[in-house]
Design a protein around this motif. Structure first.
Motif, PDB file in Angstrom:
ATOM      1  N   LYS A 130       5.015  11.014   2.371  1.00 50.16           N
ATOM      2  CA  LYS A 130       6.216  10.728   3.112  1.00 50.16           C
ATOM      3  C   LYS A 130       6.685   9.322   2.800  1.00 50.16           C
ATOM      4  O   LYS A 130       5.879   8.398   2.607  1.00 50.16           O
ATOM      5  N   PRO A 131       7.967   9.113   2.826  1.00 52.54           N
ATOM      6  CA  PRO A 131       8.514   7.804   2.486  1.00 52.54           C
ATOM      7  C   PRO A 131       8.076   6.717   3.466  1.00 52.54           C
ATOM      8  O   PRO A 131       7.830   5.574   3.061  1.00 52.54           O
ATOM      9  N   ASP A 132       7.971   7.034   4.736  1.00 50.01           N
ATOM     10  CA  ASP A 132       7.600   5.993   5.699  1.00 50.01           C
ATOM     11  C   ASP A 132       6.173   5.503   5.488  1.00 50.01           C
ATOM     12  O   ASP A 132       5.868   4.319   5.703  1.00 50.01           O
ATOM     13  N   LEU A 133       5.315   6.394   5.035  1.00 48.13           N
ATOM     14  CA  LEU A 133       3.947   5.961   4.748  1.00 48.13           C
ATOM     15  C   LEU A 133       3.929   5.024   3.547  1.00 48.13           C
ATOM     16  O   LEU A 133       3.175   4.049   3.503  1.00 48.13           O
ATOM     17  N   MET A 134       4.833   5.324   2.568  1.00 50.26           N
ATOM     18  CA  MET A 134       4.943   4.468   1.398  1.00 50.26           C
ATOM     19  C   MET A 134       5.446   3.087   1.797  1.00 50.26           C
ATOM     20  O   MET A 134       4.990   2.064   1.280  1.00 50.26           O
ATOM     21  N   LEU A 135       6.379   3.099   2.708  1.00 45.73           N
ATOM     22  CA  LEU A 135       6.902   1.829   3.210  1.00 45.73           C
ATOM     23  C   LEU A 135       5.799   1.036   3.928  1.00 45.73           C
ATOM     24  O   LEU A 135       5.733  -0.190   3.821  1.00 45.73           O
ATOM     25  N   GLN A 136       4.964   1.753   4.647  1.00 50.84           N
ATOM     26  CA  GLN A 136       3.852   1.078   5.337  1.00 50.84           C
ATOM     27  C   GLN A 136       2.935   0.404   4.335  1.00 50.84           C
ATOM     28  O   GLN A 136       2.480  -0.727   4.538  1.00 50.84           O
ATOM     29  N   ASP A 137       2.678   1.106   3.229  1.00 53.72           N
ATOM     30  CA  ASP A 137       1.820   0.526   2.195  1.00 53.72           C
ATOM     31  C   ASP A 137       2.457  -0.708   1.589  1.00 53.72           C
ATOM     32  O   ASP A 137       1.782  -1.712   1.300  1.00 53.72           O
ATOM     33  N   ILE A 138       3.778  -0.631   1.411  1.00 52.73           N
ATOM     34  CA  ILE A 138       4.500  -1.791   0.850  1.00 52.73           C
ATOM     35  C   ILE A 138       4.399  -2.972   1.797  1.00 52.73           C
ATOM     36  O   ILE A 138       4.146  -4.112   1.392  1.00 52.73           O
TER      37      ILE A 138
END
Lengths: 232, 192
Positions: free
Chosen positions: A184-192
């Motif tokens: 999911k994109p929000d999880l990717m954002l969290q990683d960023i």
């Protein structure tokens, strides 16, 4: 009867006749009262006996209480240990159920390819402390491989050849990609965000680029934009 | 329990279980012999009384740990023996010994009981302490020589020897006062 026996009898008789001494009455009284007192327990002795029983009972109660307390704590710790791994599992991203397999395949790919990756990129795997950072780095690796695959595909189409086709790698990377695409994109954002928080701006930017490619229309938080922008 | 016929051991055990009356019977039975045993060895009467009281005190305190393995008299007199040994035994001739030695008694006087008793006490006072003790135990109690040996912590042979010498010494001493044993009518001339 010999002479000696008669002499002995005489002396014995003489002694018995002279043996008249008796203890005075006062002494008799004192000794008899002593005998009576010896059988009368003192109030102190009674109290001591009661205290002794009480002490034994208290020790027994305490022992039982401590036993149950220890048993309760032990049970609680066991339950906590049982719950914690489950919670960790629950917290891990659902879109990456085969993350362990992916990690292994990433490592296998690297070793089979003999890819000499940048030490700065390899070393972070060992240096990263948080799970988020580790995950981000692995995502980055997958991203690299995804790029590689697309490049290879392009080369194939241009009929360059299968030199870099380490057969398992593409399929592995495809396997890997599938979960990446599903992330999911929000999880990717969290990683960023996690990378930015740890000061690894370069990795965050790389991951951000990937994010933009996959989710071009997804709204990016302003904070991330600013931080990525500052790093440039 | 019939106290008058009860053994010393059973009376002591009964007292240990709380029967004061049993102790009173026991005390009444043995107070005089035990008193004489101590008094006739200790010339100081006050000290003798203290030791006598201490002896019974120890008997009372040991009642709860008493077991009937040994005869009661052996056990009690052993306590008394230890007390006498632990304390100073002043060996002093009786004050009236000189009077007795110097005075001349008529045959009638010699047979006077009071005189005889004094003379015997005088002669007993001259005995060595171990012989005196053995002689008194033999006279005051029904203990055998073996039991007396247990009381005084000596061998059976030693006790036999002490008693023999005690009697012999008493006879010699009494003979000086003109006191002799009457010859037995059944003698066949040995005393001639």
């Amino acid at each position: 009867m010999n002479h000696h026996d008669s002499d002995d009898d005489f002396i014995d008789g003489l002694y018995q006749q002279s043996a008249k001494e008796t203890p005075p009455a006062q002494l008799d009284k004192q000794i008899l009262s002593l005998a009576k007192l010896a059988h009368q327990p003192s109030p102190f002795a009674k109290m001591m006996r009661f205290q002794r029983v009480l002490s034994v009972a208290a020790v027994m109660v305490l022992s039982i209480a401590i036993f149950f307390e220890v048993d309760k704590n032990a049970t609680r710790y066991i339950e906590q240990d049982a719950v914690t791994p489950q919670q960790n599992r629950l917290q891990s991203p659902p879109s990456a159920p085969a993350s362990d397999q992916i990690d292994q395949s990433v490592e296998m790919h690297e070793s089979s390819q003999g890819i000499e990756q940048d030490s700065a990129e390899q070393n972070p795997t060992k240096q990263l402390k948080s799970k988020a950072m580790k995950k981000a780095f692995k995502e980055q690796q997958r991203g690299f491989m995804a790029d590689e695959i697309s490049e290879l595909a392009a080369e194939e189409q241009s009929a360059v050849g299968a030199a870099s086709r380490s057969a398992s790698a593409p399929s592995d990377s495809l396997k890997m990609e599938a979960p990446n695409q599903d992330q999911k994109p929000d999880l990717m954002l969290q990683d960023i965000e996690a990378l930015l928080a740890s000061g690894q701006v370069e990795e965050a930017r790389i991951l951000f680029e990937q994010f933009k490619q996959r989710y071009p229309k997804y709204a990016v938080p302003e904070l991330i934009r600013e931080q990525i922008g500052k790093g440039e | 329990m019939d106290s008058s016929t009860a053994t010393d051991e059973s009376l002591m055990l009964a007292y240990a279980n709380g029967d004061i009356a049993s102790f009173e019977v026991l005390y009444d039975r043995h107070k005089a012999p035990l008193y004489r045993y101590i008094v006739r060895q200790i010339s100081d009467q006050e000290l003798a009384h203290d030791l006598y009281q201490e002896c019974w005190s120890r008997i009372i305190k040991s009642a709860f740990s008493y077991s009937d393995d040994a005869k009661w008299t052996t056990w009690a007199y052993h306590i008394a023996h230890n007390l006498v040994v632990d304390h100073y035994r002043s060996f002093k001739a009786l004050d009236d010994a000189v009077d007795i030695a110097s005075s001349v008694h008529s045959p009638e006087q010699l047979h006077d009981q009071q005189v005889l008793s004094k003379q015997l006490k005088h002669c007993m006072g001259k005995l060595p302490s171990v012989q005196l003790e053995t002689f008194i135990l033999n006279q005051e109690t029904d203990l055998t020589l073996k039991m007396i040996a247990d009381v005084v912590e000596a061998s059976h042979e030693a006790v036999k020897t002490r008693l023999r010498y005690a009697r012999s010494a008493l006879q010699e001493c009494l003979a000086k006062f003109g006191i002799h044993s009457k010859p037995s009518s059944t003698d066949s001339g040995e005393n001639a």
